[in-house]
Design an enzyme around this catalytic site. Structure first.
Site, short mmCIF file in Angstrom:
data_model
loop_
_atom_site.label_atom_id
_atom_site.label_comp_id
_atom_site.label_asym_id
_atom_site.label_seq_id
_atom_site.Cartn_x
_atom_site.Cartn_y
_atom_site.Cartn_z
N ASP A 362 5.83 -0.47 3.97
CA ASP A 362 5.23 -0.07 2.72
C ASP A 362 4.81 1.39 2.96
O ASP A 362 4.65 1.80 4.10
CB ASP A 362 4.01 -0.97 2.48
CG ASP A 362 3.26 -0.56 1.23
OD1 ASP A 362 3.92 -0.19 0.25
OD2 ASP A 362 2.01 -0.62 1.25
N ASP A 556 -0.09 -3.21 4.38
CA ASP A 556 -1.52 -3.40 4.56
C ASP A 556 -2.04 -4.65 3.85
O ASP A 556 -3.22 -4.94 3.86
CB ASP A 556 -2.30 -2.15 4.11
CG ASP A 556 -2.03 -1.80 2.67
OD1 ASP A 556 -1.38 -2.60 1.97
OD2 ASP A 556 -2.46 -0.72 2.22
N ASP A 560 1.17 -5.92 -1.08
CA ASP A 560 2.49 -6.28 -0.56
C ASP A 560 2.49 -7.63 0.14
O ASP A 560 3.37 -7.93 0.95
CB ASP A 560 3.02 -5.19 0.38
CG ASP A 560 1.97 -4.75 1.37
OD1 ASP A 560 1.05 -5.54 1.64
OD2 ASP A 560 2.08 -3.62 1.88
#
Lengths: 661, 72
Positions: A362, A556, A560
């Site tokens: 990400d 994190d 996501d």
């Protein structure tokens, strides 16, 4: 449930009590083993001497009574110091929960009985042997327990990490209280060199704090008002006043401990085979031993050899090495990880990791810091004046970019603006005295017909780096410009190049537009960019990547989580105390990408150890058992081999510590 | 569903842990069991109506002792 009124303190009390109970239970067990060790050898050693003299030098110290003396000395070894093993083992024959002890109990009792039998019929006397077997078994278990203690040393350290006392501010008075009495909201005082008692927020003072024991980060972290601190970290050089925000089992440390403990119970898939064998191992050996005895009697007619071989089979078989092979390596590996801020939550990840081909990231908060910062600026006027104007106007806005600029300006007092207004998506404007100040992007400047020709090339180059530019104009003239970007974490470049060197394909999945995404990817050296992805679509992108190979996803956990779940190995990044503990097969306490590389190295090293251990343990049994069946091994040698095999598995796991991750 | 953490004393070999696991699994209402020889702990996922006593007895049956129970 009648204690509903203060669940937190009760939980904590239990926790503290529990820990001390466990500690003493473990210590007591070690003490008992030690006593059994000494006791058994005090008697076994004379037996060994008598046996050696008789066998190799034909000296019978007690003449005809030699056998009887040995039989008598052997008694306490087996039925006193060996009693827990005998009792536990025999219980297996009653409730059909066979264990290692069942084998040893049966083996030693049969061997001992031959001593009595030999008085009446002609059969070899194995009573001395039985004492030796028990003594060696106890010694082996003792050494193994010690080595196992070593394997869990990092995790034990983690358990003992918490502070015992806290200095709490009551009125103007500082009083020292046990940690269990600290309540949320208490103001705690921490002097230099002291442990921060619990999680909290700094209310006064500033200091560097050593967080290495929690995050693995070796550099001390500066803490000042409003910063969060983690319990069990060490205050270094200033006095800190903190307000306790979490206590007892809610603290960050307690979460980590819980997670590491739970991870020990998870299984590495490769273990399944070993477990299946361990579960049927003891009954299978009992049957095999009986068959060995029958076989020898039938084919050789020699009852003594038959007994010797049958006893050897009982005591040489070692389910321990097999059962310990995987968990012990997992223990050492996860302990090493915990020390470095890498928490392995699922044992499975260790095995899956070696199949991973693609590492997907990400962007925000993972590769970048997740917080916009001013990265560059140019000013045509006095710098102080520039920041005074810019900072004061931006202070009126709540936008993240405005906040970044205000932070950079670092003003103590703000100028007063009148007629302030936000131009959505473009910037803001206001009046100070008679001067009109406009801060905004290109569009806003064009709309206000302000020329920024002199800054054009500068702004363009910032934009190519993926930064957002804000132009500052005063009375229709540009006085400077500021570039704001979500800065890349310090070690992202290093980590990604390390991953590429190891042959991984690196992919970045982000909601950013193509230009920004590509600019960031270029800076950190990412192979492939997937931009304009809505948070809910990230999992789908991971799924597409999985068509090309196993994917580890690093994020994190904020937006996501589905992508983490979809991936084959999920690595959740934490920042300070907000770690996404509930997601992720592996959790990185400190939010740096180098942790990903370390986690991969650690997983691979641990899995290699697991395979080695299984190989040894299987190999040992595969070779040793047939030898025992064949009657080649003396029962004492058999027992010695058994003890060494389980010790060697534990020792080999401890060697994992030599690997640098 | 609740999660119960048992600290068990006396387990010293892999087949011990296997026995405890088997025995706990047989308790009705027990959904998931993991026993770690390394930490001497067992994490048991059980339905809410399963009593601590039932779990303790299941462990005792195999010859080991529960020294601590944590629910949560």
């Amino acid at each position: 449930m009648e204690h509903n009124h203060s669940p937190v303190s009760i939980k904590q009390e239990k926790n503290l009590k529990g820990k001390s109970v466990k500690e003493s239970a473990e210590e007591e067990e070690m003490r008992l083993w030690k006593r059994r060790l000494w006791g058994s050898w005090v008697f076994a050693l004379p037996i060994a001497i008598l046996m050696i003299l008789e066998r190799f030098f034909d000296i019978m110290v007690f003449g005809e009574l030699n056998s009887l003396v040995i039989l008598l000395i052997a008694f306490p070894v087996i039925f006193l110091f060996g009693w827990p093993t005998i009792r536990g083992g025999l219980r297996g024959f009653i409730n059909f929960y066979f264990s290692m002890d069942s084998l040893i109990a049966l083996g030693t009792i049969i061997a001992y009985s031959t001593g009595i039998l030999s008085m009446f019929i002609k059969v070899q006397d194995y009573s001395g042997v039985s004492a030796m077997i028990m003594a060696i078994f106890i010694a082996g278990k003792y050494i193994e327990s010690k080595a196992r203690g070593k394997a869990s040393q990092e995790i034990k350290k983690l358990l003992e990490l918490g502070a015992k006392k806290a200095r709490v501010l009551r009125g103007n008075e500082e009083i020292e209280i046990p940690i269990s009495e600290v309540k949320v909201g208490d103001i705690l005082v921490i002097k230099p060199g002291e442990k921060i008692p619990t999680d909290g927020i700094v209310t006064k003072g500033q200091s560097a704090v050593d967080e290495s024991m929690i995050t693995g980060e070796s550099m001390p972290v500066e803490k000042t008002i409003k910063d969060t601190v983690i319990g069990a970290t060490i205050n270094q050089d200033g006095i800190l006043y903190i307000k306790a925000t979490k206590i007892g089992s809610d603290t960050f440390l307690a979460h980590i401990i819980n997670l590491v403990e739970e991870a020990q119970g998870t299984k590495v898939p490769i273990q399944k085979v070993a477990d299946k064998i361990t579960n049927i191992f003891v009954p299978a050996i009992l049957v095999l031993s009986a068959l060995t005895f029958i076989g020898w009697v039938v084919f050789s007619g020699n009852w003594s050899s038959a007994l010797g071989a049958a006893i050897s089979v009982l005591v040489i078989a070692c389910p321990c090495a097999l059962g310990l092979a995987v968990p012990i390596a997992l223990m050492v590996g996860s302990g090493m990880g915990a020390k470095n801020g890498i928490l392995i939550r699922k044992g499975e990840a260790i095995q899956t990791m070696k199949e991973v081909k693609i590492v997907a990231f990400d962007k925000t908060g993972t590769i970048t810091k997740g917080k916009p910062e001013v990265t560059n600026f140019v000013s045509k006027v006095n710098e102080n004046y520039f920041w005074e104007i810019t900072g004061s106007l931006e202070n009126m806005s709540e936008h993240p970019i405005a906040k970044a600029i205000v932070t950079k300006a670092g003003l103590k007092n703000y100028k007063k603006f009148t007629g302030f207004s936000v131009v959505r998506g473009r910037g803001l404007e206001g009046k100070i005295g008679k001067k009109k100040v406009v801060i905004g992007n290109r569009t806003l400047m064009n709309e206000r017909k302000i020329s920024f020709k002199g800054f054009e090339s500068q702004i363009k180059s910032w934009e190519e780096e993926g930064k957002t530019s804000m132009i500052v104009a005063e009375d229709g003239k540009v006085i400077g410009a500021v570039a704001v970007a979500d800065a890349i974490k310090d070690d992202s470049v290093m980590a990604i190049s390390a991953l590429k060197r190891r042959g991984y394909r690196t992919v970045m999945i982000t909601g950013d537009n193509d230009t920004t995404a590509k600019a960031i990817a270029k800076q950190v050296g990412i192979d492939e960019v997937i931009a304009n992805v809505l948070p809910e679509d990230k999992a789908k992108k991971v799924e597409e990547l999985q068509k090309k190979g196993m994917v580890a996803f690093v994020g994190d956990g904020i937006n996501d989580a589905p992508a983490l779940k979809q991936s084959n190995v999920s690595i959740a990044m934490g920042t300070g105390s907000d770690i996404a503990i509930e997601v992720g097969d592996i959790v990185l306490v400190k939010g740096s990408l180098i942790g990903v590389v370390q986690a991969i190295n650690l997983s691979k090293a641990t899995f290699k150890k697991i395979k080695q251990n299984l190989f040894w343990a299987f190999g040992y049994n595969v070779i040793a058992i047939p030898l025992a069946v064949a009657g080649v091994l003396n029962p004492i040698v058999a027992e010695l081999a058994m003890a060494l095999s389980s010790i060697s598995v534990v020792a080999n796991a401890n060697l994992l510590r030599r690997v640098r991750i | 569903m609740k999660k119960v953490k048992l600290t068990i004393s006396g387990m010293h070999c892999a087949s011990c842990a296997g026995n405890v696991e088997k025995s706990l699994r047989k308790v009705s209402g027990v959904k998931n069991v993991s026993v770690s020889l390394m930490t001497n702990k067992s994490i048991v996922e059980v339905e809410d109506n399963v009593s601590e006593e039932a779990l303790k007895q299941a462990v005792a049956k195999t010859g080991y002792k529960v020294v601590e129970v944590q629910v949560g």
